[in-house]
Scaffold this active site. Structure first.
Site, PDB file in Angstrom:
ATOM      1  N   TYR A 179      -1.990  -0.715  10.801  1.00  0.00           N
ATOM      2  CA  TYR A 179      -2.135  -1.038   9.369  1.00  0.00           C
ATOM      3  C   TYR A 179      -0.854  -0.672   8.624  1.00  0.00           C
ATOM      4  CZ  TYR A 179      -3.884  -1.158   4.570  1.00  0.00           C
ATOM      5  OH  TYR A 179      -4.054  -1.442   3.226  1.00  0.00           O
ATOM      6  N   SER A 207       0.869  -1.175   0.000  1.00  0.00           N
ATOM      7  CA  SER A 207       0.000   0.000   0.000  1.00  0.00           C
ATOM      8  C   SER A 207       0.907   1.227   0.000  1.00  0.00           C
ATOM      9  CB  SER A 207      -0.849   0.005   1.270  1.00  0.00           C
ATOM     10  OG  SER A 207      -1.473   1.254   1.465  1.00  0.00           O
TER      11      SER A 207
HETATM   12  N1  LIG Z   1      -8.641  -0.265  -1.213  1.00  0.00           N
HETATM   13  C1  LIG Z   1      -7.550   0.456  -0.993  1.00  0.00           C
HETATM   14  O1  LIG Z   1      -7.585   1.708  -0.941  1.00  0.00           O
HETATM   15  C2  LIG Z   1      -6.224  -0.233  -0.814  1.00  0.00           C
HETATM   16  C3  LIG Z   1      -5.070   0.568  -0.812  1.00  0.00           C
HETATM   17  C4  LIG Z   1      -3.832  -0.046  -0.611  1.00  0.00           C
HETATM   18  C5  LIG Z   1      -3.754  -1.414  -0.425  1.00  0.00           C
HETATM   19  N2  LIG Z   1      -4.901  -2.168  -0.425  1.00  0.00           N
HETATM   20  C6  LIG Z   1      -4.741  -3.610  -0.188  1.00  0.00           C
HETATM   21  O2  LIG Z   1      -5.367  -4.335  -1.219  1.00  0.00           O
HETATM   22  C7  LIG Z   1      -5.766  -5.630  -0.745  1.00  0.00           C
HETATM   23  C8  LIG Z   1      -7.184  -5.925  -1.195  1.00  0.00           C
HETATM   24  O3  LIG Z   1      -8.065  -5.005  -0.581  1.00  0.00           O
HETATM   25  P1  LIG Z   1      -9.369  -4.416  -1.294  1.00  0.00           P
HETATM   26  O4  LIG Z   1      -9.249  -2.950  -1.289  1.00  0.00           O
HETATM   27  O5  LIG Z   1      -9.638  -5.111  -2.572  1.00  0.00           O
HETATM   28  O6  LIG Z   1     -10.462  -4.776  -0.166  1.00  0.00           O
HETATM   29  P2  LIG Z   1     -11.772  -5.682  -0.190  1.00  0.00           P
HETATM   30  O7  LIG Z   1     -12.639  -5.357  -1.340  1.00  0.00           O
HETATM   31  O8  LIG Z   1     -12.318  -5.555   1.181  1.00  0.00           O
HETATM   32  O9  LIG Z   1     -11.198  -7.157  -0.411  1.00  0.00           O
HETATM   33  C9  LIG Z   1     -10.525  -7.846   0.593  1.00  0.00           C
HETATM   34  C10 LIG Z   1     -10.472  -9.321   0.209  1.00  0.00           C
HETATM   35  O10 LIG Z   1      -9.763 -10.030   1.228  1.00  0.00           O
HETATM   36  C11 LIG Z   1     -10.555 -11.119   1.674  1.00  0.00           C
HETATM   37  N3  LIG Z   1     -10.337 -11.355   3.084  1.00  0.00           N
HETATM   38  C12 LIG Z   1     -10.409 -10.471   4.114  1.00  0.00           C
HETATM   39  N4  LIG Z   1     -10.218 -11.081   5.281  1.00  0.00           N
HETATM   40  C13 LIG Z   1     -10.028 -12.392   4.989  1.00  0.00           C
HETATM   41  C14 LIG Z   1      -9.792 -13.524   5.794  1.00  0.00           C
HETATM   42  N5  LIG Z   1      -9.714 -13.455   7.128  1.00  0.00           N
HETATM   43  N6  LIG Z   1      -9.640 -14.730   5.171  1.00  0.00           N
HETATM   44  C15 LIG Z   1      -9.737 -14.813   3.824  1.00  0.00           C
HETATM   45  N7  LIG Z   1      -9.937 -13.775   3.023  1.00  0.00           N
HETATM   46  C16 LIG Z   1     -10.091 -12.566   3.605  1.00  0.00           C
HETATM   47  C17 LIG Z   1     -12.001 -10.716   1.396  1.00  0.00           C
HETATM   48  O11 LIG Z   1     -12.810 -11.854   1.159  1.00  0.00           O
HETATM   49  P3  LIG Z   1     -13.849 -12.533   2.174  1.00  0.00           P
HETATM   50  O12 LIG Z   1     -14.467 -11.455   2.998  1.00  0.00           O
HETATM   51  O13 LIG Z   1     -14.800 -13.247   1.262  1.00  0.00           O
HETATM   52  O14 LIG Z   1     -13.029 -13.488   2.968  1.00  0.00           O
HETATM   53  C18 LIG Z   1     -11.848  -9.944   0.086  1.00  0.00           C
HETATM   54  O15 LIG Z   1     -11.888 -10.822  -1.006  1.00  0.00           O
HETATM   55  C19 LIG Z   1      -5.558  -5.591   0.776  1.00  0.00           C
HETATM   56  O16 LIG Z   1      -4.352  -6.258   1.107  1.00  0.00           O
HETATM   57  C20 LIG Z   1      -5.434  -4.103   1.078  1.00  0.00           C
HETATM   58  O17 LIG Z   1      -4.670  -3.843   2.239  1.00  0.00           O
HETATM   59  C21 LIG Z   1      -6.118  -1.620  -0.638  1.00  0.00           C
END
Ligand SMILES: NC(=O)c1ccc[n+]([C@@H]2O[C@H](COP(=O)([O-])OP(=O)(O)OC[C@H]3O[C@@H](n4cnc5c(N)ncnc54)[C@H](OP(=O)(O)O)[C@@H]3O)[C@@H](O)[C@H]2O)c1
Length: 238
Positions: free
Chosen positions: A150, A137
């Site tokens: 985080y 991130s």
């Molecule tokens: N969105 C942003 O602004 C942003 C910025 C920088 C980095 N990121 C990183 O990008 C990655 C993806 O995030 P996103 O933004 O796409 O968020 P998201 O839409 O909330 O997706 C998160 C994914 O992780 C899975 N997950 C969460 N907890 C889990 C668990 N305990 N076991 C198995 N699966 C789990 C969720 O699936 P289930 O709930 O079905 O398990 C979902 O598929 C993360 O690592 C996040 O830190 C995001």
């Protein structure tokens, strides 16, 4: 690598960046093993992809790396890439933070990511090729108040990724991380309005902006290793 007929594993594929990455790598001709907890969403997504199977699981399950490898080998006979994407974002002040939630975030964002990366690094090293992309991130390179834990998890991913890249240099195994700025996904859905206001931004990225970056890293020729890729909204100034 030429992605056609290659196989990728994507964690956190039931929504957001992981789901978009599944569509993007599917369009590039890859076969996919997708995982997350939400079985229904995984079933729906699998049915829309050309060649995919899923493993519904908690990402911290100790058996998950082996189950994912078996799913890939049984369905497609190989595995070429791991997108280590599953993650959560728990934030809050010293007064409001729930330490148990924080520790669970560390297990998901760090422990599970390390476990999966080491497991597949070993497999890829034995076959002399493969690529691991870890989701870091902008919070892995910068610090923000009320996001200490985080940011800590993502700084850990940065350091881990770079050390692994150095260790595996010349082995045929590539390692890199993506550093997204604000992406409009479900990651923020449990936040309070005040917390959401803190990261409010005009025109955030969409998940496909990051998925294209992941595809770009994987498509590089074998003499190129993109170790980190920062992708931010054009309007993001912090
Ligand atoms: N969105 C942003 O602004 C942003 C910025 C920088 C980095 N990121 C990183 O990008 C990655 C993806 O995030 P996103 O933004 O796409 O968020 P998201 O839409 O909330 O997706 C998160 C994914 O992780 C899975 N997950 C969460 N907890 C889990 C668990 N305990 N076991 C198995 N699966 C789990 C969720 O699936 P289930 O709930 O079905 O398990 C979902 O598929 C993360 O690592 C996040 O830190 C995001």
């Amino acid at each position: 690598m030429d992605l056609k007929n290659k196989v990728a594993i994507i964690t956190g594929a039931s929504s957001g960046i992981g789901e978009a990455t599944a569509y993007e790598l599917d369009a590039a001709g890859m076969s996919l093993v997708i995982t997350a907890r939400n079985k229904e969403k995984l079933q729906q997504l699998t049915s829309k992809l050309t060649n995919a199977t899923f493993v519904a699981s908690e990402v911290t399950d100790l058996d998950l790396p082996k189950s994912l490898l078996e799913a890939a080998l049984n369905s497609f006979g190989r595995v070429d890439a791991l997108v280590n994407n599953a993650g959560v974002m728990v934030v809050g002040t010293v007064e409001t933070i729930d330490i148990e939630e924080i520790c669970q975030m560390v297990r998901i964002n760090v422990e599970a990511a390390f476990r999966l990366a080491y497991f597949f690094a070993k497999h890829f090293k034995q076959q002399n090729n493969g690529f691991i992309i870890n989701l870091s991130s902008i919070s892995g390179t910068t610090n923000y108040p009320t996001m200490a834990a985080y940011c800590g998890t993502k700084h850990a991913i940065e350091s881990f990724t770079d050390c692994l890249r150095l260790e595996l240099a010349g082995s045929g195994v590539g390692v890199g991380c993506i550093e997204p700025g604000k992406v409009a996904t479900n990651l923020y859905q449990t936040w309070t309005d005040d917390q959401k206001q803190m990261v409010a931004i005009e025109q955030p990225l969409v998940a496909f902006d990051i998925a294209r970056g992941i595809r770009f890293i994987l498509e590089q020729p074998s003499n190129v290793n993109i170790g980190r890729l920062l992708i931010t909204p054009a309007h993001q100034s912090a």
